[in-house]
Design an enzyme around this catalytic site. Structure first.
Site, mmCIF file in Angstrom:
data_model
loop_
_atom_site.group_PDB
_atom_site.id
_atom_site.type_symbol
_atom_site.label_atom_id
_atom_site.label_comp_id
_atom_site.label_asym_id
_atom_site.label_seq_id
_atom_site.Cartn_x
_atom_site.Cartn_y
_atom_site.Cartn_z
ATOM 1 N N GLU A 220 -20.331 14.547 2.824
ATOM 2 C CA GLU A 220 -20.430 13.224 3.473
ATOM 3 C C GLU A 220 -21.556 13.199 4.507
ATOM 4 O OE1 GLU A 220 -19.217 10.427 2.646
ATOM 5 O OE2 GLU A 220 -17.962 11.224 1.064
ATOM 6 N N GLN B 85 -27.575 8.462 4.596
ATOM 7 C CA GLN B 85 -29.013 8.136 4.522
ATOM 8 C C GLN B 85 -29.734 8.845 3.376
ATOM 9 O OE1 GLN B 85 -30.037 5.983 6.846
ATOM 10 N NE2 GLN B 85 -28.513 6.216 8.449
ATOM 11 N N THR B 86 -29.022 9.550 2.510
ATOM 12 C CA THR B 86 -29.708 10.324 1.468
ATOM 13 C C THR B 86 -29.039 10.093 0.113
ATOM 14 O OG1 THR B 86 -30.046 11.980 3.199
ATOM 15 C CG2 THR B 86 -30.623 12.633 0.972
ATOM 16 N N LEU C 267 -34.308 17.123 3.971
ATOM 17 C CA LEU C 267 -33.273 16.069 3.911
ATOM 18 C C LEU C 267 -33.465 15.008 4.989
ATOM 19 C CD1 LEU C 267 -29.867 17.813 3.103
ATOM 20 C CD2 LEU C 267 -31.072 16.126 1.736
ATOM 21 N N GLY C 268 -34.175 15.367 6.076
ATOM 22 C CA GLY C 268 -34.401 14.398 7.149
ATOM 23 C C GLY C 268 -33.176 14.206 8.033
ATOM 24 N N TYR C 269 -33.333 13.437 9.087
ATOM 25 C CA TYR C 269 -32.238 13.156 10.028
ATOM 26 C C TYR C 269 -31.534 14.456 10.451
ATOM 27 C CZ TYR C 269 -33.001 8.490 8.230
ATOM 28 O OH TYR C 269 -33.570 7.314 7.849
ATOM 29 N N TYR D 140 -16.729 6.416 9.895
ATOM 30 C CA TYR D 140 -16.911 6.482 8.442
ATOM 31 C C TYR D 140 -16.587 7.883 7.905
ATOM 32 C CZ TYR D 140 -18.938 7.110 3.927
ATOM 33 O OH TYR D 140 -19.091 7.453 2.613
ATOM 34 N N ASP E 238 -19.045 2.090 4.730
ATOM 35 C CA ASP E 238 -20.490 2.229 4.982
ATOM 36 C C ASP E 238 -21.222 1.034 4.355
ATOM 37 O OD1 ASP E 238 -20.418 2.689 2.294
ATOM 38 O OD2 ASP E 238 -21.506 4.591 2.344
ATOM 39 N N CYS F 224 -18.085 -4.531 -14.481
ATOM 40 C CA CYS F 224 -17.369 -4.356 -13.208
ATOM 41 C C CYS F 224 -15.861 -4.643 -13.335
ATOM 42 C CB CYS F 224 -17.976 -5.282 -12.157
ATOM 43 S SG CYS F 224 -17.167 -5.095 -10.562
ATOM 44 N N CYS G 10 -14.131 -11.838 -8.466
ATOM 45 C CA CYS G 10 -15.286 -11.697 -7.571
ATOM 46 C C CYS G 10 -15.901 -13.079 -7.288
ATOM 47 C CB CYS G 10 -16.326 -10.773 -8.190
ATOM 48 S SG CYS G 10 -17.829 -10.692 -7.202
#
Ligand code: SF4
Length: 339
Positions: free
Chosen positions: A32, A37-38, A75-77, A115, A133, A197, A203
């Site tokens: 998680e 962000q990835t 991966l960043g962050y 989250y 999220d 879906c 929906c």
């Protein structure tokens, strides 16, 4: 919501992902954090490498911070992994090395927000805690036909309250993953596959044909742009790096760089500190976009003539891959070694 249709769809159509193979709370936590962000495809090789290197909370708590950065380089962050390291130390100290199974305890760990705590509690422990999220908000806003601005906290909160009501009626470990998977595979940001879906029947967006207008998300504030003179300074077989202490990319290495648009200004500043460089190659321009800022880097290759800065670290050029470096600088190529 047609919870049972959604859960049945998930059980039949879920992707085979390594972190879904067990209910190991440590594995779910790692996945998680990486997935924030990835994209999943990017995370997969990192996840396997990470679990191999740090198979338990104890291994992560004992990790050398630099090696940890190296393991997740790309991966960043990176702040999320520094917090994870702190959280592992906290688990060893406060929870006898056992990953906590109470929401308040999970939530109290460094770097664990609502989250992540909700995802761990519902997936690993089958407890009804919502994990909401951006992907979940998109699915719910479309399903409900909610056209309010989902950048605003009050509207996100409304989606989270709905999500909490749903998970209390569902099988939590299935529901959380099902709605995430639906957002990733079917109710995608663009061109949702409504024909496939399980939520289509009720929906609101589908019925009104407004899927492409929801969720409404107003544009973020403009990102700040920084201009840097970035110096790849060589000294025979050595090269100079600097370890960042700024909050962004803290602990990662970079080539020395200075906020300026003028090379002459930077060279003069360095000369006043007794550092003389010979620029031997014309500049190459690089750009790197972070979430809240953009770096425009004029990169110059230089040879050191004399002097050095106390923050510069002299390393062998051939060791450069042993140092965790942000992608913003990793993509800058050295000219005199083979990449
Ligand atoms: S029917 Fe379409 S818009 Fe509605 S939830 Fe499903 S994929 Fe999303």
């Amino acid at each position: 919501m047609d919870i049972y249709k959604l859960e049945a769809w998930y059980l039949k159509n879920q992707r085979k992902l390594p972190f879904r193979e067990s209910k190991n709370s440590y594995h779910i936590w790692v996945s998680e954090v990486m997935l924030q962000q990835t994209q999943v495809d990017t995370v997969l090789p990192y996840f396997s490498k990470f679990i191999e290197k740090y198979p338990t909370v104890l291994d992560l708590a004992n990790a050398n911070e630099e090696e940890l950065h190296k393991t997740v380089e790309g991966l960043g962050y990176y702040r999320r992994f520094r917090m994870m390291h702190q959280a592992a130390i906290t688990i060893m100290r406060d929870f006898k090395g056992v990953f906590p199974d109470q929401y308040e305890h999970v939530r109290s760990l460094p770097g664990v927000g609502a989250y992540t705590a909700g995802a761990i509690m519902s997936i690993a422990y089958n407890q009804p805690f919502s994990a909401t999220d951006g992907n979940v908000i998109r699915v719910l806003a479309r399903y409900l036909g909610d056209d309010q601005d989902m950048r605003l906290e009050k509207n996100k909160k409304r989606m989270d309250i709905y999500q909490q009501q749903m998970i209390e009626k569902a099988t939590p470990w299935i529901y959380t993953q099902a709605i995430m998977e639906l957002g990733a595979l079917i109710c995608r940001p663009r061109q949702p596959k409504c024909d496939l879906c399980p939520l289509q029947e009720h929906c609101q967006s589908y019925q009104q044909d407004i899927q492409d207008q929801i969720p409404l998300i107003t544009r973020p504030l403009k990102t700040k742009v920084y201009h840097y003179i970035t110096l790849v300074i060589e000294d025979q077989e050595a090269i100079y790096l600097r370890k960042r202490h700024e909050e962004l990319l803290k602990g990662m290495y970079e080539y020395p760089q200075y906020e300026s648009e003028s090379l002459n200004f930077v060279l003069n500043e360095l000369e006043q500190q007794g550092i003389v460089l010979d620029i031997y190659e014309e500049k190459t321009a690089f750009k790197h976009v972070f979430s809240h800022q953009t770096w425009l880097m004029d990169v110059y290759h230089a040879r050191r003539i004399k002097g050095s800065h106390p923050e510069w670290i002299r390393i062998s050029k051939h060791d450069i891959f042993n140092y965790p470096m942000a992608i913003a600088h990793r993509k800058i190529k050295l000219t005199s070694i083979i990449w």
